[in-house]
Design a protein around this motif. Structure first.
Motif, PDB file in Angstrom:
ATOM      1  N   ILE A  95      40.711  42.022  26.999  1.00  0.00           N
ATOM      2  CA  ILE A  95      39.341  41.604  27.284  1.00  0.00           C
ATOM      3  C   ILE A  95      39.303  41.018  28.697  1.00  0.00           C
ATOM      4  CG2 ILE A  95      37.435  40.076  26.660  1.00  0.00           C
ATOM      5  CD1 ILE A  95      38.369  40.166  23.775  1.00  0.00           C
ATOM      6  N   TRP A  96      38.348  41.505  29.481  1.00  0.00           N
ATOM      7  CA  TRP A  96      38.088  40.979  30.809  1.00  0.00           C
ATOM      8  C   TRP A  96      36.672  40.422  30.811  1.00  0.00           C
ATOM      9  CZ3 TRP A  96      41.393  41.844  35.251  1.00  0.00           C
ATOM     10  CH2 TRP A  96      42.559  42.557  34.947  1.00  0.00           C
ATOM     11  N   GLY A  97      36.421  39.439  31.647  1.00  0.00           N
ATOM     12  CA  GLY A  97      35.066  38.909  31.669  1.00  0.00           C
ATOM     13  C   GLY A  97      34.799  38.032  32.872  1.00  0.00           C
ATOM     14  N   TYR A  98      33.517  37.784  33.125  1.00  0.00           N
ATOM     15  CA  TYR A  98      33.141  36.778  34.104  1.00  0.00           C
ATOM     16  C   TYR A  98      33.660  35.432  33.600  1.00  0.00           C
ATOM     17  CZ  TYR A  98      29.674  39.654  36.680  1.00  0.00           C
ATOM     18  OH  TYR A  98      29.052  40.596  37.457  1.00  0.00           O
ATOM     19  N   PRO A  99      34.195  34.597  34.457  1.00  0.00           N
ATOM     20  CA  PRO A  99      34.624  33.277  33.998  1.00  0.00           C
ATOM     21  C   PRO A  99      33.441  32.508  33.412  1.00  0.00           C
ATOM     22  CG  PRO A  99      35.438  33.726  36.216  1.00  0.00           C
ATOM     23  CD  PRO A  99      34.440  34.804  35.898  1.00  0.00           C
ATOM     24  N   GLU A 100      33.679  31.771  32.355  1.00  0.00           N
ATOM     25  CA  GLU A 100      32.593  31.027  31.725  1.00  0.00           C
ATOM     26  C   GLU A 100      32.012  30.021  32.717  1.00  0.00           C
ATOM     27  OE1 GLU A 100      31.471  29.130  27.412  1.00  0.00           O
ATOM     28  OE2 GLU A 100      33.583  29.244  27.965  1.00  0.00           O
ATOM     29  N   GLY A 101      30.694  29.937  32.754  1.00  0.00           N
ATOM     30  CA  GLY A 101      30.006  29.081  33.707  1.00  0.00           C
ATOM     31  C   GLY A 101      29.498  29.840  34.917  1.00  0.00           C
ATOM     32  N   GLU A 102      30.026  31.038  35.139  1.00  0.00           N
ATOM     33  CA  GLU A 102      29.571  31.873  36.258  1.00  0.00           C
ATOM     34  C   GLU A 102      28.134  32.327  36.011  1.00  0.00           C
ATOM     35  OE1 GLU A 102      29.174  32.962  39.370  1.00  0.00           O
ATOM     36  OE2 GLU A 102      31.378  33.153  39.482  1.00  0.00           O
ATOM     37  N   GLY A 107      22.649  44.093  34.621  1.00  0.00           N
ATOM     38  CA  GLY A 107      23.698  45.074  34.845  1.00  0.00           C
ATOM     39  C   GLY A 107      25.081  44.496  35.024  1.00  0.00           C
ATOM     40  N   SER A 108      25.211  43.193  35.201  1.00  0.00           N
ATOM     41  CA  SER A 108      26.538  42.593  35.359  1.00  0.00           C
ATOM     42  C   SER A 108      27.389  42.860  34.120  1.00  0.00           C
ATOM     43  CB  SER A 108      26.428  41.077  35.559  1.00  0.00           C
ATOM     44  OG  SER A 108      25.752  40.741  36.741  1.00  0.00           O
ATOM     45  N   PRO A 109      28.594  43.435  34.276  1.00  0.00           N
ATOM     46  CA  PRO A 109      29.478  43.663  33.122  1.00  0.00           C
ATOM     47  C   PRO A 109      30.196  42.368  32.761  1.00  0.00           C
ATOM     48  CG  PRO A 109      30.539  44.456  35.106  1.00  0.00           C
ATOM     49  CD  PRO A 109      29.181  43.946  35.527  1.00  0.00           C
ATOM     50  N   LEU A 110      29.479  41.454  32.122  1.00  0.00           N
ATOM     51  CA  LEU A 110      30.021  40.106  31.994  1.00  0.00           C
ATOM     52  C   LEU A 110      31.147  39.979  30.966  1.00  0.00           C
ATOM     53  CD1 LEU A 110      28.425  38.637  29.329  1.00  0.00           C
ATOM     54  CD2 LEU A 110      26.567  38.932  30.932  1.00  0.00           C
ATOM     55  N   LEU A 111      31.332  41.009  30.135  1.00  0.00           N
ATOM     56  CA  LEU A 111      32.510  41.049  29.266  1.00  0.00           C
ATOM     57  C   LEU A 111      32.886  42.512  29.070  1.00  0.00           C
ATOM     58  CD1 LEU A 111      34.105  38.739  27.716  1.00  0.00           C
ATOM     59  CD2 LEU A 111      33.126  39.722  25.646  1.00  0.00           C
ATOM     60  N   ARG A 112      34.183  42.822  29.169  1.00  0.00           N
ATOM     61  CA  ARG A 112      34.675  44.188  28.980  1.00  0.00           C
ATOM     62  C   ARG A 112      35.799  44.150  27.946  1.00  0.00           C
ATOM     63  NH1 ARG A 112      36.665  45.942  34.239  1.00  0.00           N
ATOM     64  NH2 ARG A 112      38.801  45.638  33.522  1.00  0.00           N
ATOM     65  N   VAL A 113      35.615  44.896  26.867  1.00  0.00           N
ATOM     66  CA  VAL A 113      36.562  44.894  25.753  1.00  0.00           C
ATOM     67  C   VAL A 113      37.215  46.270  25.682  1.00  0.00           C
ATOM     68  CG1 VAL A 113      36.850  44.520  23.275  1.00  0.00           C
ATOM     69  CG2 VAL A 113      35.102  43.239  24.540  1.00  0.00           C
ATOM     70  N   GLU A 114      38.548  46.312  25.732  1.00  0.00           N
ATOM     71  CA  GLU A 114      39.280  47.572  25.783  1.00  0.00           C
ATOM     72  C   GLU A 114      40.322  47.620  24.673  1.00  0.00           C
ATOM     73  OE1 GLU A 114      40.818  48.401  29.668  1.00  0.00           O
ATOM     74  OE2 GLU A 114      39.179  47.398  30.690  1.00  0.00           O
ATOM     75  N   GLY A 115      40.407  48.759  24.030  1.00  0.00           N
ATOM     76  CA  GLY A 115      41.372  48.983  22.959  1.00  0.00           C
ATOM     77  C   GLY A 115      40.994  50.247  22.228  1.00  0.00           C
ATOM     78  N   SER A 116      41.467  50.400  20.995  1.00  0.00           N
ATOM     79  CA  SER A 116      41.036  51.554  20.216  1.00  0.00           C
ATOM     80  C   SER A 116      39.573  51.362  19.809  1.00  0.00           C
ATOM     81  CB  SER A 116      41.903  51.709  18.967  1.00  0.00           C
ATOM     82  OG  SER A 116      41.618  50.671  18.034  1.00  0.00           O
ATOM     83  N   PHE A 117      38.885  52.481  19.573  1.00  0.00           N
ATOM     84  CA  PHE A 117      37.498  52.381  19.128  1.00  0.00           C
ATOM     85  C   PHE A 117      37.410  51.496  17.891  1.00  0.00           C
ATOM     86  CE2 PHE A 117      34.046  53.727  16.351  1.00  0.00           C
ATOM     87  CZ  PHE A 117      32.956  53.639  17.204  1.00  0.00           C
ATOM     88  N   ALA A 118      38.327  51.686  16.964  1.00  0.00           N
ATOM     89  CA  ALA A 118      38.270  50.970  15.690  1.00  0.00           C
ATOM     90  C   ALA A 118      38.332  49.464  15.881  1.00  0.00           C
ATOM     91  CB  ALA A 118      39.405  51.444  14.775  1.00  0.00           C
ATOM     92  N   GLU A 119      39.274  48.998  16.695  1.00  0.00           N
ATOM     93  CA  GLU A 119      39.422  47.545  16.813  1.00  0.00           C
ATOM     94  C   GLU A 119      38.347  46.924  17.689  1.00  0.00           C
ATOM     95  OE1 GLU A 119      43.088  46.257  18.506  1.00  0.00           O
ATOM     96  OE2 GLU A 119      43.144  47.854  19.998  1.00  0.00           O
ATOM     97  N   CYS A 120      37.771  47.678  18.614  1.00  0.00           N
ATOM     98  CA  CYS A 120      36.732  47.130  19.496  1.00  0.00           C
ATOM     99  C   CYS A 120      35.359  47.127  18.852  1.00  0.00           C
ATOM    100  CB  CYS A 120      36.673  47.927  20.791  1.00  0.00           C
ATOM    101  SG  CYS A 120      38.139  47.799  21.833  1.00  0.00           S
TER     102      CYS A 120
END
Length: 439
Positions: A95-102, A107-120
């Motif tokens: 998981i990648w994301g904007y730091p909390e408080g930013e 359109g800002s991708p403020l959280l990006r979740v990567e893994g298998s389709f099932a777990e995401c």
């Protein structure tokens, strides 16, 4: 204070999609989901990322224990094969994301979740429920903090919302710039400073206002805050200073024309020698009411209803969308950008994205740049996304004071018009930079 599992903080279709994907052989495809909003609430100039720490806790605690599996089996929500898969569920992706408080923008991708389709896919609802609520509260808090300037704000909205939402609201408000809370659960869970003295009921309990003030001062000391608008404000202020002396800590005003009453109370306190006694005002305040009191002799504001309801915008309208996926479950298979095609403003941009904030020659932010593929060299050191989870392990745990300070700095880096309360568009434009979107 907590719950044993967050696994059922979800919608049924997450599990039925999982079942169909497992059956169809696509559940293991590497996938990228992103959280973003297509627009800010009407009139808002920026958004505030809040709730990230709670999201990380929720992901760690997303477990299907025997009781939950028994419920799913009894209600025939999913089949036996899916139940077997869920029994061993652990998020193992990144998981990648904007730091909390930013701050963020459309359109800002403020959280990006990567893994298998099932777990995401299973995490969609719980992530959105946290981020939408907390970011809405933090944005309202930030506007109120801007309007208040150096005067402290007290969060006191617990009685105006769900009891658990109240705790999350206190946390988000603190990130947005509030100084304290009246909610003890928030103080217990997040170590937010707590405050509070008395309500009108305490005054009404006694045979006279003097008796009530005497009891409070004897118990809590002369530095306490006395509520002075139960009966006649001028008489109450006079009695308060007589009882507590000129070292009285503060008086609280909870009704009436706050601008007028605050001026009269300040004059009266000064005339009585209580020049150091502060004035706290409450009573359905929002950012506009706070701004209107900027010239009043007020020392602190207590805010409840308008804060915990997002000052008219109780959600940040964030969505969680699949933006890229592999063509097979081969770990080496390249990612293919995907996006919904729709009318009515519900379109999205495919591809695994990065984000950076471009500054002008004065060091002030001038654009939010969102792109796919390589990051341009001139933006390499301005990237916003940081890795929060790697291989299922949480990498970031931050104290609230660090997050709060980050927000103050992020807001200060925006153009001055960001803090205007008048209606307007997002203070920064979002620019899209398209490139190869593989990986």
């Amino acid at each position: 204070m907590g719950v044993p599992s967050t696994a059922l903080f979800t919608d049924q279709y997450e599990l039925t999609m999982l079942q169909a994907a497992l059956s169809g052989g696509t559940a293991g495809r590497r996938s990228v989901f992103e959280v973003f909003t297509r627009r800010l609430p009407g009139g808002r100039r920026y958004g505030v990322v809040a709730g990230t720490g709670r999201v990380l806790d929720a992901v760690e605690n997303f477990r299907f224990d025997p009781e939950i599996l028994g419920f799913l089996r009894e209600k025939r929500i999913v089949d036996a094969a899916t139940l077997d898969w869920l029994a061993d569920y652990r998020f193992t992706g990144d998981i990648w994301g904007y730091p909390e408080g930013e701050v963020y923008f459309p359109g800002s991708p403020l959280l990006r979740v990567e893994g298998s389709f099932a777990e995401c896919v299973l995490l969609e609802t719980v992530i959105l429920s946290i981020l939408n609520h907390d970011s809405a509260i933090a944005a309202a808090a930030s506007r109120m903090a801007s309007a208040a300037g150096d005067r402290p704000l007290i969060e006191m909205g617990a009685r105006r919302t769900h009891e658990l939402a109240a705790v999350a609201a206190s946390r988000a408000a603190y990130i947005g710039g509030f100084a304290s809370t009246s909610d003890l659960a928030a103080g217990f869970r997040y170590d937010i400073p707590t405050v509070g003295t008395s309500a009108h009921a305490f005054t009404l309990l006694h045979d006279s206002e003097r008796d009530a003030f005497r009891a409070q001062v004897d118990s809590l000391g002369e530095g306490t805050t006395l509520l002075v608008d139960t009966y006649d404000v001028a008489e109450a202020v006079r009695t308060a200073v007589e009882v507590a002396g000129p070292e009285l800590g503060a008086v609280r005003i909870d009704s009436g024309d706050l601008l007028l009453v605050a001026h009269r109370v300040r004059q009266q306190l000064d005339a009585l020698g209580a020049t150091g006694t502060k004035i706290t005002v409450t009573s359905d305040l929002d950012e506009y009411a706070i701004a209107s009191l900027a010239a009043a002799p007020v020392d602190a504001y207590g805010v409840g209803t308008q804060l915990v309801t997002g000052s008219g915008h109780p959600t940040a309208s964030m969505v969680y969308k699949l933006v890229a996926r592999a063509g097979s479950d081969d770990p080496a298979a390249p990612l293919v950008p995907v996006a919904k095609k729709s009318t009515g403003g519900k379109t999205s941009v495919g591809g695994r994205k990065w984000a950076a904030r471009r500054l002008d020659e004065h060091g002030v932010a001038e654009a939010e740049v969102v792109g796919t593929g390589p990051v341009p060299d001139e933006l390499a050191d301005r990237q916003l996304l940081v890795q929060l989870v790697k291989g299922g392990e949480v990498l970031v745990r931050e104290p609230l004071d660090v997050i709060r300070d980050r927000h103050i700095a992020a807001r200060a880096g925006l153009p001055l018009s960001a803090t205007q309360l008048s209606r307007g568009e997002a203070v920064l434009p979002t620019e899209y930079h398209h490139g190869p979107s593989g990986h």
